[in-house]
Design a protein around this motif. Sequence first.
Motif, mmCIF file in Angstrom:
data_model
loop_
_atom_site.group_PDB
_atom_site.id
_atom_site.type_symbol
_atom_site.label_atom_id
_atom_site.label_comp_id
_atom_site.label_asym_id
_atom_site.label_seq_id
_atom_site.Cartn_x
_atom_site.Cartn_y
_atom_site.Cartn_z
ATOM 1 N N GLN A 217 47.637 33.262 6.714
ATOM 2 C CA GLN A 217 49.026 33.159 6.261
ATOM 3 C C GLN A 217 49.844 32.250 7.162
ATOM 4 O O GLN A 217 50.841 31.659 6.722
ATOM 5 N N TYR A 218 49.416 32.105 8.414
ATOM 6 C CA TYR A 218 50.173 31.283 9.359
ATOM 7 C C TYR A 218 49.834 29.802 9.269
ATOM 8 O O TYR A 218 50.466 28.980 9.927
ATOM 9 N N ARG A 220 50.274 28.256 6.486
ATOM 10 C CA ARG A 220 51.358 27.830 5.598
ATOM 11 C C ARG A 220 50.946 26.634 4.725
ATOM 12 O O ARG A 220 51.541 25.550 4.791
ATOM 13 N N ARG A 241 57.761 46.746 9.866
ATOM 14 C CA ARG A 241 58.025 45.641 10.791
ATOM 15 C C ARG A 241 57.881 44.267 10.142
ATOM 16 O O ARG A 241 58.391 43.278 10.663
ATOM 17 N N TYR A 242 57.199 44.194 9.000
ATOM 18 C CA TYR A 242 57.030 42.897 8.343
ATOM 19 C C TYR A 242 58.362 42.343 7.847
ATOM 20 O O TYR A 242 58.525 41.138 7.659
ATOM 21 N N GLU A 244 60.887 41.848 9.398
ATOM 22 C CA GLU A 244 61.441 40.911 10.374
ATOM 23 C C GLU A 244 61.078 39.467 10.040
ATOM 24 O O GLU A 244 61.738 38.522 10.486
ATOM 25 N N LYS A 245 60.025 39.272 9.243
ATOM 26 C CA LYS A 245 59.585 37.929 8.865
ATOM 27 C C LYS A 245 60.309 37.405 7.624
ATOM 28 O O LYS A 245 60.182 36.219 7.283
ATOM 29 N N SER A 247 63.279 36.639 6.817
ATOM 30 C CA SER A 247 64.306 35.591 6.891
ATOM 31 C C SER A 247 63.682 34.215 6.695
ATOM 32 O O SER A 247 64.377 33.238 6.409
ATOM 33 N N ASP A 248 62.370 34.134 6.838
ATOM 34 C CA ASP A 248 61.620 32.907 6.587
ATOM 35 C C ASP A 248 61.270 32.866 5.101
ATOM 36 O O ASP A 248 60.538 33.731 4.607
ATOM 37 N N HIS A 251 57.484 33.392 4.119
ATOM 38 C CA HIS A 251 56.941 34.750 4.178
ATOM 39 C C HIS A 251 57.532 35.639 3.091
ATOM 40 O O HIS A 251 56.854 36.545 2.597
ATOM 41 N N ARG A 252 58.768 35.387 2.709
ATOM 42 C CA ARG A 252 59.365 36.199 1.647
ATOM 43 C C ARG A 252 58.757 35.883 0.290
ATOM 44 O O ARG A 252 58.316 36.788 -0.435
ATOM 45 N N TRP A 256 55.314 38.164 0.888
ATOM 46 C CA TRP A 256 55.916 39.455 0.518
ATOM 47 C C TRP A 256 56.048 39.618 -0.996
ATOM 48 O O TRP A 256 55.570 40.607 -1.566
#
Length: 309
Positions: A217-218, A220, A241-242, A244-245, A247-248, A251-252, A256
């Motif tokens: 996933q990193y 991208r 905790r996910y 927190e990601k 705002s990107d 990742h949303r 997500w």
Amino acid sequence: MYANIAACADTKVLPGLAVTIRSSLEHSSIPCRIHVLTDRLSEQDKKKLSNSWKPHPMCQDVVFYDIDYQNISKFRSTMYLKSKSAYSRYFISDFLGEESKCIYLDCDLLVLRDLAELNAANMHGKTIGSVRDISVRTADPHLFIGERLQLTNPYNYFNSGVLIIDLDRWRKLDARNRLVNLTLERADTFDSQDQDALNVFFDGDTEFLDPVWNTSQYERPDAVENRIIHLIGTVKPWHARYKEKLSDPYHRTEIWDRFYDVLDRTAYAGNRPWDPAGLGVVKETIESKIPKMDMVTGKIRRTLQKFLN
């Protein structure tokens, strides 16, 4: 023609497992038989997972195999991955006794590519097929892998989250027992649990696949479609905790939203991380920092060995 899909799971990864298999079925052009090696799953858990997959027309069968926890409890766990369920795959040939090939999938994948292609891959006589790990595709692995594992070529260190396995060769090699012994003998040098052991054991016996079959996933990628996206890391979309990601935008929307779009087509529809007033994040953060007993004893043993040497 069908594909055997195998996975290993405990209760901590159920949403991820549901999505991994459901997304596999939704992108498959051939029927799939699902084999899950379970670490203490309840009958209710199994029923819920079955109900997540069986209605799909590409799901030919779902079979659960209960692993004796004593067979995996002796292996090392780490702060990165405390669960020992992944070690269950050492015993995969015991349970898929009539099958000659399977695709192994970790429980943190978004499968957006047809596994029929992977199932038909030419293994060129090798026992397993895998994708080189992102760590060796983006950095010099000599220090952090080469010296520790003594691989023939550290640039061939692979990620074990997606594997195609020739089960006949696996059995001929007695991989089950030899992997168990290797893992116990080198517990203090295998930081990445069974992945390190698999790399050492299958050094030179691995067919390397295109990274589309196991994309972090990193990384991208410009387009996640027609890939398997591996949700590597200790924090998964089903964790509080996910958030927190999120705002990107990547990742949303790409992780997500896609993950929960699939989850909502399973028996886990509507499930979201527990996080009233941020308490879920606090709870997960505290739990992530608490070592298991074997980590403590292992650390003491390694410190004493270093001192004595």
